[in-house]
Every structure is written in structure tokens, then in C-alpha cells.
Scaffold this motif. Sequence first.
Motif, PDB file in Angstrom:
ATOM      1  N   ARG A 144       0.970 -26.460  25.613  1.00 35.19           N
ATOM      2  CA  ARG A 144       0.764 -27.374  24.486  1.00 35.19           C
ATOM      3  C   ARG A 144      -0.367 -26.893  23.574  1.00 35.19           C
ATOM      4  NH1 ARG A 144       1.551 -33.336  27.253  1.00 35.19           N
ATOM      5  NH2 ARG A 144       3.826 -33.285  27.262  1.00 35.19           N
ATOM      6  N   ASP A 145      -1.417 -26.309  24.162  1.00 36.21           N
ATOM      7  CA  ASP A 145      -2.518 -25.787  23.345  1.00 36.21           C
ATOM      8  C   ASP A 145      -2.072 -24.619  22.472  1.00 36.21           C
ATOM      9  OD1 ASP A 145      -4.230 -27.670  24.381  1.00 36.21           O
ATOM     10  OD2 ASP A 145      -5.135 -26.317  25.848  1.00 36.21           O
ATOM     11  N   ASN A 146      -1.121 -23.833  22.948  1.00 40.38           N
ATOM     12  CA  ASN A 146      -0.655 -22.655  22.219  1.00 40.38           C
ATOM     13  C   ASN A 146       0.718 -22.861  21.587  1.00 40.38           C
ATOM     14  OD1 ASN A 146      -2.863 -20.790  22.877  1.00 40.38           O
ATOM     15  ND2 ASN A 146      -2.160 -21.108  24.971  1.00 40.38           N
ATOM     16  N   SER A 147       1.114 -24.094  21.356  1.00 39.79           N
ATOM     17  CA  SER A 147       2.460 -24.364  20.853  1.00 39.79           C
ATOM     18  C   SER A 147       2.689 -23.789  19.453  1.00 39.79           C
ATOM     19  CB  SER A 147       2.754 -25.856  20.872  1.00 39.79           C
ATOM     20  OG  SER A 147       1.888 -26.533  19.996  1.00 39.79           O
ATOM     21  N   LYS A 148       1.648 -23.729  18.636  1.00 40.66           N
ATOM     22  CA  LYS A 148       1.802 -23.173  17.291  1.00 40.66           C
ATOM     23  C   LYS A 148       2.126 -21.683  17.373  1.00 40.66           C
ATOM     24  CE  LYS A 148      -0.493 -22.793  12.858  1.00 40.66           C
ATOM     25  NZ  LYS A 148      -1.700 -23.108  12.076  1.00 40.66           N
ATOM     26  N   GLU A 149       1.426 -20.960  18.199  1.00 43.10           N
ATOM     27  CA  GLU A 149       1.672 -19.529  18.372  1.00 43.10           C
ATOM     28  C   GLU A 149       3.054 -19.276  18.982  1.00 43.10           C
ATOM     29  OE1 GLU A 149      -0.495 -15.654  20.421  1.00 43.10           O
ATOM     30  OE2 GLU A 149      -1.475 -17.609  20.447  1.00 43.10           O
ATOM     31  N   ILE A 150       3.469 -20.140  19.917  1.00 40.33           N
ATOM     32  CA  ILE A 150       4.785 -20.016  20.546  1.00 40.33           C
ATOM     33  C   ILE A 150       5.879 -20.251  19.511  1.00 40.33           C
ATOM     34  CG2 ILE A 150       6.341 -21.055  22.242  1.00 40.33           C
ATOM     35  CD1 ILE A 150       3.790 -21.611  23.946  1.00 40.33           C
ATOM     36  N   ARG A 151       5.691 -21.248  18.661  1.00 39.11           N
ATOM     37  CA  ARG A 151       6.690 -21.547  17.627  1.00 39.11           C
ATOM     38  C   ARG A 151       6.799 -20.400  16.611  1.00 39.11           C
ATOM     39  NH1 ARG A 151       6.724 -25.935  12.917  1.00 39.11           N
ATOM     40  NH2 ARG A 151       8.963 -26.008  12.572  1.00 39.11           N
ATOM     41  N   GLN A 152       5.665 -19.786  16.260  1.00 39.24           N
ATOM     42  CA  GLN A 152       5.695 -18.664  15.333  1.00 39.24           C
ATOM     43  C   GLN A 152       6.428 -17.466  15.939  1.00 39.24           C
ATOM     44  OE1 GLN A 152       1.557 -18.105  14.388  1.00 39.24           O
ATOM     45  NE2 GLN A 152       1.606 -19.599  12.717  1.00 39.24           N
ATOM     46  N   ALA A 153       6.186 -17.184  17.210  1.00 42.19           N
ATOM     47  CA  ALA A 153       6.871 -16.070  17.866  1.00 42.19           C
ATOM     48  C   ALA A 153       8.369 -16.350  17.971  1.00 42.19           C
ATOM     49  CB  ALA A 153       6.267 -15.829  19.243  1.00 42.19           C
ATOM     50  N   LEU A 154       8.713 -17.608  18.233  1.00 45.57           N
ATOM     51  CA  LEU A 154      10.128 -17.984  18.278  1.00 45.57           C
ATOM     52  C   LEU A 154      10.767 -17.833  16.901  1.00 45.57           C
ATOM     53  CD1 LEU A 154      12.511 -19.222  19.894  1.00 45.57           C
ATOM     54  CD2 LEU A 154      11.676 -21.458  19.147  1.00 45.57           C
ATOM     55  N   ALA A 155      10.040 -18.207  15.857  1.00 37.91           N
ATOM     56  CA  ALA A 155      10.553 -18.105  14.496  1.00 37.91           C
ATOM     57  C   ALA A 155      10.861 -16.657  14.130  1.00 37.91           C
ATOM     58  CB  ALA A 155       9.547 -18.694  13.512  1.00 37.91           C
ATOM     59  N   LYS A 156      10.037 -15.723  14.581  1.00 36.15           N
ATOM     60  CA  LYS A 156      10.297 -14.301  14.311  1.00 36.15           C
ATOM     61  C   LYS A 156      11.601 -13.850  14.948  1.00 36.15           C
ATOM     62  CE  LYS A 156       5.529 -12.824  13.829  1.00 36.15           C
ATOM     63  NZ  LYS A 156       4.443 -12.027  14.413  1.00 36.15           N
ATOM     64  N   ARG A 157      11.940 -14.443  16.096  1.00 32.80           N
ATOM     65  CA  ARG A 157      13.157 -14.034  16.808  1.00 32.80           C
ATOM     66  C   ARG A 157      14.422 -14.652  16.218  1.00 32.80           C
ATOM     67  NH1 ARG A 157      13.680 -11.639  21.599  1.00 32.80           N
ATOM     68  NH2 ARG A 157      11.784 -10.819  22.482  1.00 32.80           N
ATOM     69  N   ILE A 158      14.367 -15.917  15.784  1.00 33.04           N
ATOM     70  CA  ILE A 158      15.605 -16.612  15.403  1.00 33.04           C
ATOM     71  C   ILE A 158      15.720 -16.895  13.913  1.00 33.04           C
ATOM     72  CG2 ILE A 158      15.817 -17.674  17.684  1.00 33.04           C
ATOM     73  CD1 ILE A 158      14.882 -20.304  16.442  1.00 33.04           C
ATOM     74  N   ARG A 159      14.825 -16.341  13.088  1.00 32.53           N
ATOM     75  CA  ARG A 159      14.826 -16.685  11.661  1.00 32.53           C
ATOM     76  C   ARG A 159      16.089 -16.274  10.932  1.00 32.53           C
ATOM     77  NH1 ARG A 159      10.346 -12.425  10.848  1.00 32.53           N
ATOM     78  NH2 ARG A 159      11.613 -10.573  10.447  1.00 32.53           N
ATOM     79  N   GLN A 160      16.804 -15.255  11.433  1.00 33.86           N
ATOM     80  CA  GLN A 160      18.031 -14.816  10.784  1.00 33.86           C
ATOM     81  C   GLN A 160      19.249 -15.640  11.217  1.00 33.86           C
ATOM     82  OE1 GLN A 160      18.036 -12.497   8.375  1.00 33.86           O
ATOM     83  NE2 GLN A 160      15.818 -12.268   8.639  1.00 33.86           N
ATOM     84  N   GLN A 161      19.087 -16.444  12.258  1.00 32.80           N
ATOM     85  CA  GLN A 161      20.211 -17.177  12.822  1.00 32.80           C
ATOM     86  C   GLN A 161      20.209 -18.662  12.498  1.00 32.80           C
ATOM     87  OE1 GLN A 161      19.915 -16.350  16.971  1.00 32.80           O
ATOM     88  NE2 GLN A 161      20.146 -14.148  16.697  1.00 32.80           N
ATOM     89  N   VAL A 162      19.056 -19.223  12.188  1.00 32.50           N
ATOM     90  CA  VAL A 162      18.962 -20.668  11.953  1.00 32.50           C
ATOM     91  C   VAL A 162      18.277 -20.938  10.615  1.00 32.50           C
ATOM     92  CG1 VAL A 162      18.897 -21.226  14.406  1.00 32.50           C
ATOM     93  CG2 VAL A 162      16.776 -20.902  13.171  1.00 32.50           C
ATOM     94  N   ARG A 163      18.496 -22.112  10.109  1.00 35.95           N
ATOM     95  CA  ARG A 163      17.893 -22.513   8.848  1.00 35.95           C
ATOM     96  C   ARG A 163      16.511 -23.117   9.052  1.00 35.95           C
ATOM     97  NH1 ARG A 163      22.092 -25.607   4.982  1.00 35.95           N
ATOM     98  NH2 ARG A 163      23.353 -23.750   5.162  1.00 35.95           N
TER      99      ARG A 163
END
Length: 145
Positions: free
Chosen positions: A68-87
Motif C-alpha cells: 500500500r505504501d508503494n502503490s503509486k510506484e506499482i501502478r506506474q510500472a503496471l501502466a508501462k506494461r499495459i498502456r498499449q492494451q487498455v485505455r
Amino acid sequence: MESKRQQKFASLLQQDLAAVFQRDLPHLFPGLPPGISTIRVSPDLGVARVYLSSLLANTGPALLELVRDNSKEIRQALAKRIRQQVRIIPELVFFLDDSAEYAAHMDAVLGKLDIPAETPEDTTDPKTDDKGPAARPKLFADEDE
């Protein structure tokens, strides 16, 4: 009940989030990274409820706090992986999955029950007695015997 779209999106998130935990951000998790047991996605795909499981039972709350403390960093790393697949990159809300602990607790409770074995006298059919089958009950007053 989740739609097919929600289920596919949750599956995509689960695979990519596991890769984020294991490959992109291993420095956040000393020892084993958390496992993802289930992801539930809202109908608008804007919020994802991520249920984490820990192999070590006593590290669960500490692991949840770390995630939970690092959720922002986790979300950013996830965004780098799925940005081409989701809106929309969903907001991640983390919970501790305690279903394994609950199953172990219920197993212990059921193991403590004292259920006596069935005796041969209890197996007799209540509809029959020693004299033979019981008489058929009368359904109407004018019914002959």
C-alpha cells in the motif's frame, strides 16, 4: 457477477501485475514477492481490487502495508506494461486474502467436533416396526381400509 470483459481485464491485470512484482520491482519486496490470488474489477474498469496472498502467514499485514505504501510506484510500472492494451489504467486497491487461513480454521473447527458413530439400532427404518410395514395414513375421512 462479472462480465466477460471484466474477467478478461482481470486476467490481464493479474499476469502483468505478477510480472511487475517479480521482474520490475523486486527491490521493494525483501524475500518473496506477494502472490496475487484474485483480482476483481469494477464494471467501468476504473478500479481493481487486488487480493494478495503471502506464503508466510505472519508477514501478511506487514506485506500489505508495504504494498500500500508503494502503490503509486506499482501502478506506474503496471501502466508501462499495459498502456498499449487498455485505455484507462485502473486504480489499484490492495487487500490481504485470508481464504487459506479461513479454510485452515474451519478444518480445525470441524476436526474438533465429536460426532458419534452410527450404531446398528439407529439404522432401522422408522416407517416399519417389528410387526411389518406401517399402515398407510388415511388422507380422506371416507377412505376404506
